[in-house]
Scaffold this active site. Structure first.
Site, PDB file in Angstrom:
ATOM      1  N   ASP A  64       0.795  -1.234   0.000  1.00  0.00           N
ATOM      2  CA  ASP A  64       0.000   0.000   0.000  1.00  0.00           C
ATOM      3  C   ASP A  64       0.825   1.280   0.000  1.00  0.00           C
ATOM      4  OD1 ASP A  64       1.035  -0.315   2.521  1.00  0.00           O
ATOM      5  OD2 ASP A  64      -0.846  -0.102   3.619  1.00  0.00           O
ATOM      6  N   HIS A  65       2.101   1.198   0.370  1.00  0.00           N
ATOM      7  CA  HIS A  65       2.893   2.425   0.501  1.00  0.00           C
ATOM      8  C   HIS A  65       3.610   2.814  -0.800  1.00  0.00           C
ATOM      9  CE1 HIS A  65       2.206   2.154   4.780  1.00  0.00           C
ATOM     10  NE2 HIS A  65       2.975   3.194   5.025  1.00  0.00           N
ATOM     11  N   ASP A 119       4.099  -0.750  11.399  1.00  0.00           N
ATOM     12  CA  ASP A 119       3.633   0.577  11.006  1.00  0.00           C
ATOM     13  C   ASP A 119       3.057   1.246  12.252  1.00  0.00           C
ATOM     14  OD1 ASP A 119       2.839   2.122   8.227  1.00  0.00           O
ATOM     15  OD2 ASP A 119       1.585   2.640   9.936  1.00  0.00           O
ATOM     16  N   ARG A 379      -0.529  13.226   9.821  1.00  0.00           N
ATOM     17  CA  ARG A 379       0.798  13.832  10.063  1.00  0.00           C
ATOM     18  C   ARG A 379       1.017  15.030   9.153  1.00  0.00           C
ATOM     19  NH1 ARG A 379       3.906   8.163  11.044  1.00  0.00           N
ATOM     20  NH2 ARG A 379       3.299   8.104  13.222  1.00  0.00           N
ATOM     21  N   SER A 543       6.957   7.678  12.832  1.00  0.00           N
ATOM     22  CA  SER A 543       6.745   6.349  12.262  1.00  0.00           C
ATOM     23  C   SER A 543       7.510   5.251  12.986  1.00  0.00           C
ATOM     24  CB  SER A 543       7.160   6.355  10.796  1.00  0.00           C
ATOM     25  OG  SER A 543       8.558   6.252  10.712  1.00  0.00           O
ATOM     26  N   ARG A 545       9.388   3.300  11.217  1.00  0.00           N
ATOM     27  CA  ARG A 545      10.399   2.871  10.246  1.00  0.00           C
ATOM     28  C   ARG A 545      11.736   2.601  10.921  1.00  0.00           C
ATOM     29  NH1 ARG A 545       9.973   8.544   7.139  1.00  0.00           N
ATOM     30  NH2 ARG A 545       7.844   7.836   7.330  1.00  0.00           N
TER      31      ARG A 545
HETATM   32  C1  MIC Z   1       4.075   6.851   8.055  1.00  0.00           C
HETATM   33  O1  MIC Z   1       2.885   7.147   8.129  1.00  0.00           O
HETATM   34  O2  MIC Z   1       4.996   7.627   8.373  1.00  0.00           O
HETATM   35  C2  MIC Z   1       4.442   5.462   7.548  1.00  0.00           C
HETATM   36  C3  MIC Z   1       5.066   5.624   6.218  1.00  0.00           C
HETATM   37  O3  MIC Z   1       3.263   4.705   7.395  1.00  0.00           O
HETATM   38  C4  MIC Z   1       5.380   4.796   8.564  1.00  0.00           C
HETATM   39  C5  MIC Z   1       5.940   3.508   8.105  1.00  0.00           C
HETATM   40  C6  MIC Z   1       7.087   3.644   7.155  1.00  0.00           C
HETATM   41  O4  MIC Z   1       7.920   4.530   7.304  1.00  0.00           O
HETATM   42  O5  MIC Z   1       7.159   2.824   6.240  1.00  0.00           O
HETATM   43  C7  MIC Z   1       4.750   4.574   9.941  1.00  0.00           C
HETATM   44  O6  MIC Z   1       3.841   5.282  10.302  1.00  0.00           O
HETATM   45  O7  MIC Z   1       5.230   3.724  10.700  1.00  0.00           O
HETATM   46 FE1  SF4 Z   2      -0.048   5.117   4.942  1.00  0.00          FE
HETATM   47 FE2  SF4 Z   2       1.279   5.886   7.134  1.00  0.00          FE
HETATM   48 FE3  SF4 Z   2      -0.229   7.612   5.746  1.00  0.00          FE
HETATM   49 FE4  SF4 Z   2      -1.393   5.721   7.107  1.00  0.00          FE
HETATM   50  S1  SF4 Z   2      -0.164   7.379   7.952  1.00  0.00           S
HETATM   51  S2  SF4 Z   2      -1.906   6.341   5.034  1.00  0.00           S
HETATM   52  S3  SF4 Z   2       0.025   4.020   6.889  1.00  0.00           S
HETATM   53  S4  SF4 Z   2       1.628   6.587   5.047  1.00  0.00           S
END
Ligand code: MIC
Ligand code: SF4
Length: 662
Positions: A64-65, A119, A379, A543, A545
């Site tokens: 999905d990313h 995540d 975010r 995140s 990550r």
């Molecule tokens: C995000 O919303 O920052 C992400 C991308 O979903 C991350 C995960 C990632 O960095 O792949 C998260 O929230 O953990």
């Molecule tokens: Fe995707 Fe992270 Fe955004 Fe949710 S917050 S939609 S998991 S990138």
């Protein structure tokens, strides 16, 4: 003794330790989820651990990313993830099926179960009464192998909801209100548990918006009871058999109680650059808007988009606005298409993005310079959109759609637009044809795992030196997010190639014409000098990550010294043998400069048992104390040179024991 719902679920899953606040515990994990941006590393590490099949009840791998696919990298990742899922007994949610948290809620979430996801928004599952926690990929890999997840037994903040939401006020406003009270700092080690008469007025998708954005509070997770609303949702998803009523015991005690009267809430926004910079929509009214996007795992449910469609019907998006929707799942998109409501959105000028993270993670739709972008996301860290100095308001779909029509921020309650009350459907459109079921072990044996050339197995972490000499590569301030450390957006495609991805570390602090953080770090690494990062409060927000630990580790960073470090990031640092320590006296932070040479002696002894260590600043000739808030297991992991080595050592020790017992 009367217990909170959180403690009742933990007690049922306790695999190690005692149910005592702040003590280290291991929790058995029933379900895991991974997504493609963190999942590739998680599965590569799962393979390095020698694991062949998952040991959970349900593990799901979502794509999905990374869906933009400029270059072969992402498609290589998708193919790897699809084949490794088939091999290891994991469900595979194909690209196009939707955002992991939305799909998991719809098709897999189960009240009372534990879910660990790579995540940070995994707590979305708390909306259906799960104990759903975000973690780094390596922790999830261990859980996929059947291992417990370790955390500090949480404090529980009770949020009592009373009253009911008024017209145009949304569940997003509940979490924005809570963010204005608790902020994004200082909530590490807590769980937010909702209770009170107001709970029953909220549907599961509304609750999931609240628990999803609870991640921005920095708490371990958030949870709602499982009640009649939960039963209705599960029944509408054809899964009533998964329902069980769950609530806190009458008279249980919370560590703190916050009361929110839903009837008194008003539409709000979180303004750049932080999800806790909360303002009322009234106070922002009149602000010109040039972009509106409705989507992300926070607000892209069927009911959210139905409301949007009803408001847009027969109208046109303001010419000053670019407007898009990203439905959270194939189910949502299919239902909108099926009932004709999608036509109202398209007819009004809406751009339809695929069911994926998309703009939320900076994959396209970067706003123009000097403009305001309104998003229903969670975010708004500086630059996350892909535009420097971006100005993003995080709002409810109700506020967003009204702004799209008006071209400016308008309090929807006084907009003159009729409020469309949307009911949750009695039956969702159920078609799991994009979820590949796990293969039985016999068939899985024949699956060939395909690893394209852009997939590089990450380097293993090394043990920390006993005497650590290092240089401060960077001194940064408060609230450094994982997006500052390892940016996503255009760099996201390098997630499965650590040497390549590492080049953009701390990109926002790099200055043109000067060596980058990565270049300076590698220079030191070649000379055998450790890199050190110094930061203020709440280092590693955001995140899950683990690249924000894995890439520094690869570049030779050995230690992070901060005033405070966030939970998931701290665990990731430990997992990759980077030492996280905290200033005992905040004022010492001021006395350190970039390029200072620091030294710690007899580190291994300190890691074994000490609660604090002395760091010597050789450049300015002073010493300061830092605390090491580590559990016994954290210490063992650091001494072993990271979680992978620790797990391998454990497996070796276990197999020796088995041989001895034979
Ligand atoms: C995000 O919303 O920052 C992400 C991308 O979903 C991350 C995960 C990632 O960095 O792949 C998260 O929230 O953990
Ligand atoms: Fe995707 Fe992270 Fe955004 Fe949710 S917050 S939609 S998991 S990138």
């Amino acid at each position: 003794m009367a217990k909170t719902l959180t403690y009742k679920i933990i007690e049922k899953h306790l695999a190690d330790g005692a149910l005592e606040k702040n003590s280290p515990i291991g929790v058995k994990i029933d379900q895991t989820l991974t997504q493609d941006a963190t999942g590739t590393t998680a599965f590569l590490l799962f393979e390095s651990m020698g694991e062949e099949r998952v040991g959970t009840e349900v593990s799901v791998s979502y794509i999905d990313h990374n869906m933009s696919q400029f270059g072969p990298e992402n498609h290589n990742d998708h193919i790897y993830l699809q084949t490794i899922a088939a091999k290891t007994g994991v469900y595979f949610s194909r690209p196009g099926n939707g955002i992991c948290h939305q799909v998991h809620l719809e098709r897999f979430g189960k009240p009372g179960a534990t879910l660990l996801g790579s995540d940070s928004h995994t707590p979305t599952g708390g909306g259906i009464g799960m104990l759903a926690i975000g973690a780094g990929g390596l922790d999830v890999a261990v859980a996929m192998g059947g291992g417990a997840f370790y955390l500090s037994c949480p404090k529980v903040i009770g949020v009592k909801l009373v009253g009911s939401l008024g017209k145009w006020v949304a569940s997003k406003d509940i979490i924005l209100k809570l963010l204005s009270i608790l902020t994004t700092k200082g909530n590490v080690g807590c769980v937010v548990e909702y209770f009170g008469a107001g709970v029953s007025t909220l549907t599961v998708p509304q609750r999931a918006t609240v628990t999803n954005m609870g991640a921005e509070l920095g708490v371990t997770t958030s949870i709602f009871p499982s009640d009649e609303q939960t039963r209705k949702f599960l029944a509408a998803q054809g899964r009533e058999k998964d329902y069980r009523p769950l609530a806190a015991d009458e008279g249980c005690e919370y560590d703190k109680v916050i009361e929110i009267d839903l009837s008194n809430l008003e539409p709000m926004a979180a303004c750049s650059p932080s999800p806790d910079n909360i303002k009322t929509i009234k106070s922002l009214a009149g602000t010109k808007v040039s972009q509106v996007i409705i989507g992300s795992c926070t607000n892209s449910s069927f009911t959210d988009l139905m409301m949007v469609a009803k408001v847009l019907k027969g109208k046109i998006v303001n010419p000053a606005v670019e407007f898009a929707i990203a439905p959270g799942s194939k189910q949502v998109l299919n239902m909108l298409a099926d009932n004709g409501d999608l036509a109202d959105i398209v007819g009004a000028g809406g751009r339809i993005l695929e069911s994926a993270c998309g703009p939320c993670i900076g994959q396209g739709f970067s706003p123009a310079d000097g403009t305001v972008s309104i998003r229903t996301f969670n975010r708004n860290f500086a630059g996350r959109t892909g535009t420097k100095n971006d100005n993003v308001f995080l709002v409810s779909p109700e506020v967003a759609v009204v702004a799209a029509i008006k071209g400016e921020v308008v309090d929807p309650r006084t907009s003159g637009i009729e409020y469309p009350k949307i009911e949750m459907p009695e039956k969702f459109l159920i078609d799991d044809n994009m979820i590949q079921k796990p293969l039985a072990p016999k068939e899985a044996k024949d699956v060939k795992v395909l690893r394209g050339p852009t997939i590089v197995v990450p380097e293993a972490a090394k043990k920390l030196p006993d005497n650590l000499s290092g240089k401060v590569l960077l001194k940064c301030g408060d609230k450094i997010t994982t997006d500052h450390i390892m940016p996503a957006g255009a760099f996201l495609k390098y997630r499965s190639n650590v040497p390549e991805y590492s080049k953009c570390i701390f990109n926002c602090f790099n200055e043109q014409g000067k060596p980058s953080f990565a270049q300076r770090a590698l220079g030191l690494k070649e000379k055998g000098i450790g890199g050190i990062v110094v930061a203020a409060e709440s280092y590693g927000q955001g995140s899950s990550r683990e690249h924000a630990a894995l890439c520094p580790m690869y570049l030779g960073v050995k230690m992070i010294i901060a005033k405070s470090i966030e939970r998931i990031h701290k665990a990731n640092l430990i997992n990759f043998a980077v030492l996280p320590i905290e200033f005992e006296t905040g004022a010492d932070y001021e006395k350190i400069n970039q390029d200072d040479d620091l030294e710690v002696k007899n580190l291994n002894d300190a890691i074994k048992s000490a609660d604090s260590i002395v760091v010597k600043n050789k450049t300015s000739g002073f010493e300061f104390k830092c605390s090491m808030k580590l559990s016994g297991r954290d210490r063992e992991i650091l001494l072993a040179g990271g979680l992978l080595n620790y797990t391998r050592e454990g497996t070796k020790a276990q197999s020796k024991e088995t041989i001895a017992n034979d």
